[in-house]
Write a protein that holds these residues in place. Structure first.
Motif, PDB file in Angstrom:
ATOM      1  N   TYR A  62      -5.541   7.781  11.449  1.00  0.00           N
ATOM      2  CA  TYR A  62      -4.554   6.713  11.292  1.00  0.00           C
ATOM      3  C   TYR A  62      -3.243   7.316  10.809  1.00  0.00           C
ATOM      4  O   TYR A  62      -3.219   8.287  10.069  1.00  0.00           O
ATOM      5  N   VAL A  64       0.759   6.273   9.267  1.00  0.00           N
ATOM      6  CA  VAL A  64       1.624   5.260   8.678  1.00  0.00           C
ATOM      7  C   VAL A  64       3.000   5.440   9.308  1.00  0.00           C
ATOM      8  O   VAL A  64       3.655   6.467   9.109  1.00  0.00           O
ATOM      9  N   ASP A  65       3.422   4.462  10.118  1.00  0.00           N
ATOM     10  CA  ASP A  65       4.756   4.482  10.718  1.00  0.00           C
ATOM     11  C   ASP A  65       5.742   3.877   9.737  1.00  0.00           C
ATOM     12  O   ASP A  65       5.466   2.836   9.121  1.00  0.00           O
ATOM     13  N   SER A  73      12.511   4.449  13.633  1.00  0.00           N
ATOM     14  CA  SER A  73      11.492   5.247  12.945  1.00  0.00           C
ATOM     15  C   SER A  73      12.160   6.327  12.112  1.00  0.00           C
ATOM     16  O   SER A  73      13.095   6.993  12.567  1.00  0.00           O
ATOM     17  N   GLU A  90      -4.106   2.192   4.745  1.00  0.00           N
ATOM     18  CA  GLU A  90      -3.614   0.878   4.310  1.00  0.00           C
ATOM     19  C   GLU A  90      -3.275   0.886   2.827  1.00  0.00           C
ATOM     20  O   GLU A  90      -2.281   0.286   2.406  1.00  0.00           O
ATOM     21  N   ALA A  93       0.001   2.680   2.451  1.00  0.00           N
ATOM     22  CA  ALA A  93       1.079   1.842   2.992  1.00  0.00           C
ATOM     23  C   ALA A  93       1.464   0.752   1.994  1.00  0.00           C
ATOM     24  O   ALA A  93       2.652   0.473   1.801  1.00  0.00           O
ATOM     25  N   ARG A  94       0.467   0.147   1.342  1.00  0.00           N
ATOM     26  CA  ARG A  94       0.770  -0.865   0.304  1.00  0.00           C
ATOM     27  C   ARG A  94       1.542  -0.243  -0.853  1.00  0.00           C
ATOM     28  O   ARG A  94       2.504  -0.833  -1.369  1.00  0.00           O
ATOM     29  N   ARG A  97       5.076   0.419   0.240  1.00  0.00           N
ATOM     30  CA  ARG A  97       5.859  -0.829   0.328  1.00  0.00           C
ATOM     31  C   ARG A  97       6.419  -1.222  -1.028  1.00  0.00           C
ATOM     32  O   ARG A  97       7.540  -1.733  -1.122  1.00  0.00           O
ATOM     33  N   LYS A 104       9.877  -0.493   6.154  1.00  0.00           N
ATOM     34  CA  LYS A 104       8.674  -1.205   6.575  1.00  0.00           C
ATOM     35  C   LYS A 104       7.612  -0.164   6.928  1.00  0.00           C
ATOM     36  O   LYS A 104       7.898   0.799   7.641  1.00  0.00           O
ATOM     37  N   ARG A 106       3.741   0.540   8.515  1.00  0.00           N
ATOM     38  CA  ARG A 106       2.748  -0.043   9.407  1.00  0.00           C
ATOM     39  C   ARG A 106       1.674   1.003   9.697  1.00  0.00           C
ATOM     40  O   ARG A 106       1.975   2.164   9.971  1.00  0.00           O
ATOM     41  N   VAL A 108      -1.101   2.613  12.041  1.00  0.00           N
ATOM     42  CA  VAL A 108      -1.357   2.700  13.485  1.00  0.00           C
ATOM     43  C   VAL A 108      -2.519   3.667  13.713  1.00  0.00           C
ATOM     44  O   VAL A 108      -2.561   4.739  13.111  1.00  0.00           O
TER      45      VAL A 108
END
Length: 118
Positions: A62, A64-65, A73, A90, A93-94, A97, A104, A106, A108
């Motif tokens: 995975y 993180v974009d 990007s 995830e 990413a949190r 954020r 942002k 995300r 992927v």
């Protein structure tokens, strides 16, 4: 005469019940149990097959974009972007954020695992 007919009927009924109806009832109960067992085993096998088939389709890694406010990007120094599991990606990413609110993040999925050299 009626007593004789009733006696013959009673004997015939009891013989038919003992030799035909009772064994059929027993067979039906056993067949129902066997059918339920077979259906249960088939359901478990099909479920396992579908689960394993779906597991093979999951991404190998995975990413993180990161996108800026314009949607372009970007790459931020010190921010990890490649992960083996979705949960880890995830979670990071949190965290990102909260730390970098102007971007942002995300998660992927990637078809191939990233190179070990990075």
């Amino acid at each position: 005469m009626i007593d004789n007919l009733l006696a013959v009927f009673a004997v015939t009924y009891s013989w038919l019940y003992q030799n035909l109806i009772s064994p059929l009832e027993t067979f039906a109960r056993e067949f129902q149990f066997i059918a339920i067992c077979i259906v249960t085993v088939v359901f478990i096998i099909v479920s396992m097959f579908l689960m394993l088939r779906q597991a093979r389709k999951l991404p190998k890694a995975y990413r993180v974009d990161i996108a800026d406010v314009y949607g372009d990007s970007v790459s931020i120094d010190g921010v990890r972007q490649l992960f083996k599991t979705y949960e880890a990606a995830e979670s990071y990413a949190r965290m990102y954020r909260q730390s970098f609110s102007q971007y942002k993040f995300r998660v992927v999925g990637m078809e191939k695992e990233p190179d070990k050299s990075h």
